[in-house]
Design an enzyme around this catalytic site. Structure first.
Site, PDB file in Angstrom:
ATOM      1  CD  GLU A 162      -2.775   1.322   0.194  1.00  0.00           C
ATOM      2  OE1 GLU A 162      -3.691   0.517   0.104  1.00  0.00           O
ATOM      3  OE2 GLU A 162      -2.587   2.224  -0.647  1.00  0.00           O
ATOM      4  CD  GLU A 186      15.828  11.742  -2.028  1.00  0.00           C
ATOM      5  OE1 GLU A 186      16.883  11.357  -1.504  1.00  0.00           O
ATOM      6  OE2 GLU A 186      14.694  11.424  -1.643  1.00  0.00           O
ATOM      7  CE  LYS A 222       5.685   7.352  -5.466  1.00  0.00           C
ATOM      8  NZ  LYS A 222       5.889   8.752  -5.065  1.00  0.00           N
TER       9      LYS A 222
END
Ligand code: HSE
Length: 403
Positions: free
Chosen positions: A124, A185, A200
């Site tokens: 999830e 980052e 994703k």
């Protein structure tokens, strides 16, 4: 009692321990059994940490401990994380993860391995952080043919685009702000080039198709090419610019999926997803449109999603949790053949050549960009737009798809 091991005591790992231990009454009540973290695996020691006595360095201790039935893999990467996940599943221990890279690359294989060993592979937290999009697709939208998913699935780039819009700022300026705030980052490539969102949407596409969608085969374009001028023209057209991860399930079961910046009408709900928030817009053929919104990253939201998977594993010991994602490859539609409207920004001194190529387009002019013209084209194929732009060479300053 159910005993858990957490692999990796970084930001998400420490969040998982915190959620399970701090919310232990809720977690145990909803799991139907008392639950505790027994081990934390990390290379480092954490002197002074409230859970320092749980820290171990040898993974075999976890594998060989029959009391451990659930492992949270929050290490990241596809090296040790992959091997450790396989070993846990082969030992019949369920694995819950936030590791989108590993899920995108080996999801189908690990789901099958879990099923073969009577345990679960749950992910999830790998998409949309704390937003329950996987559970929505797998458990809530079960009668639906999910026709399309359009998501803002990367918080860093959404923060950057929001700032570009609000402050009329350029890309480099907002990147520095995002880095200073710890969102981006130091090496921000995976976010700004769209690879994070691509993994994703590959995961969501695989669930839509029930077959494997290889993230490395998806068209992916990041936000580096977006300039303050694009936002100025978008505003004129009553739109904004968002990095969208999109997937469409075609009639024949093939998938059209991509990641790219899109111009989004200001009155669309996705245009209202700002800053680091994520949003996922799902269209089911019976249900119609549904939108999920929330924290797509961050320690506790991501950890909460991992903990929700842990609870689901606890509730389903000895049973199968159905997740249809076969190892066979889904057929992908060539993006070049897809059709849509486009925004094109061109040099004004292109004169008639530019106007000829974009005949039938709506032309936008802005006083603050006197040397440029904006066009909203009619619906056309990507390859037709590409050919038109190539013919005009460096007269074209940018092109952005319309949602
Ligand atoms: N870098 C990711 C983002 C983290 O900005 O959304 C969550 O996957």
């Amino acid at each position: 009692m159910i005993q858990i091991a957490v692999l990796g005591y970084g930001i998400v790992g420490s969040g998982v321990v915190e959620v399970i231990e701090r919310n232990n009454a809720e977690v145990s009540r909803r799991a139907g059994e008392e639950m505790h973290v027994k081990y934390i695996l990390d290379l480092r020691d954490f002197p002074g940490d409230p859970y320092e006595e749980k820290v171990v360095h040898d993974y075999n201790l976890i594998l060989e401990d029959a009391q451990i039935s659930i492992v949270c893999e929050v290490m990241g990467g596809v090296g040790d994380a992959y091997q450790f996940t396989r070993q846990a599943l082969e030992a019949g221990k369920s694995v819950c993860t936030s590791n989108k890279e590993l899920v995108a690359k080996h999801g189908a294989e690990l789901i099958a391995l879990a099923a073969a060993n009577g345990c679960h592979y749950m992910f999830e937290a790998s998409v949309g952080g704390g937003i329950p999009i996987i559970r929505t697709i797998n458990n809530a939208m079960t009668p639906e043919r999910i026709e399309a998913v359009t998501g803002i699935l990367n918080g860093t780039t959404n923060y950057m685009l929001t700032k570009m819009e609000q402050e009329s700022a350029d890309y480099e300026e907002v990147l520095k702000q995002a880095q200073a705030l710890g969102y981006a980052e130091r090496n921000p490539e995976a976010d700004v080039e769209g690879h994070d969102a691509c993994r994703k949407i590959a995961i969501l596409s695989s669930l839509m198709a029930g077959k494997n969608v290889d993230s490395e085969k998806l068209y992916t374009e990041g936000i580096k090419g977006i300039a303050a001028a694009d936002f100025a023209f978008a505003k004129e057209a009553n739109m904004t610019i968002k990095l969208l991860a999109r997937a469409k399930l075609m009639e024949d079961g093939s998938i059209l999926a991509m990641v790219a910046p899109f111009m989004v009408p200001k009155d669309h709900v996705l245009a209202m997803v700002n800053d680091v928030f994520n949003g996922v817009f799902v269209t089911g053929n019976m249900l119609g449109d549904t939108m999920l919104y929330g924290h797509g990253a961050g320690k506790l939201p991501t950890a909460s999603a991992v903990a929700a998977d842990v609870i689901e594993c606890a509730r389903n010991q000895g049973r199968q949790i159905l997740c249809i994602w076969e190892e066979t490859e889904a057929k992908l539609v060539d993006v070049a053949e897809s059709e849509r409207k486009f925004f094109v920004r061109a040099k004004r001194d292109g004169g008639k050549a530019v106007e000829d190529v974009f005949a039938g387009s709506i032309c936008l002019e802005l006083a603050e960009y006197p040397n440029e013209l904006g066009f909203i084209t009619p619906v056309m194929k990507e390859r037709e737009l590409q050919a038109g732009c190539e013919a005009l060479g460096d007269l074209i300053l940018n092109k952005i798809r319309l949602m």
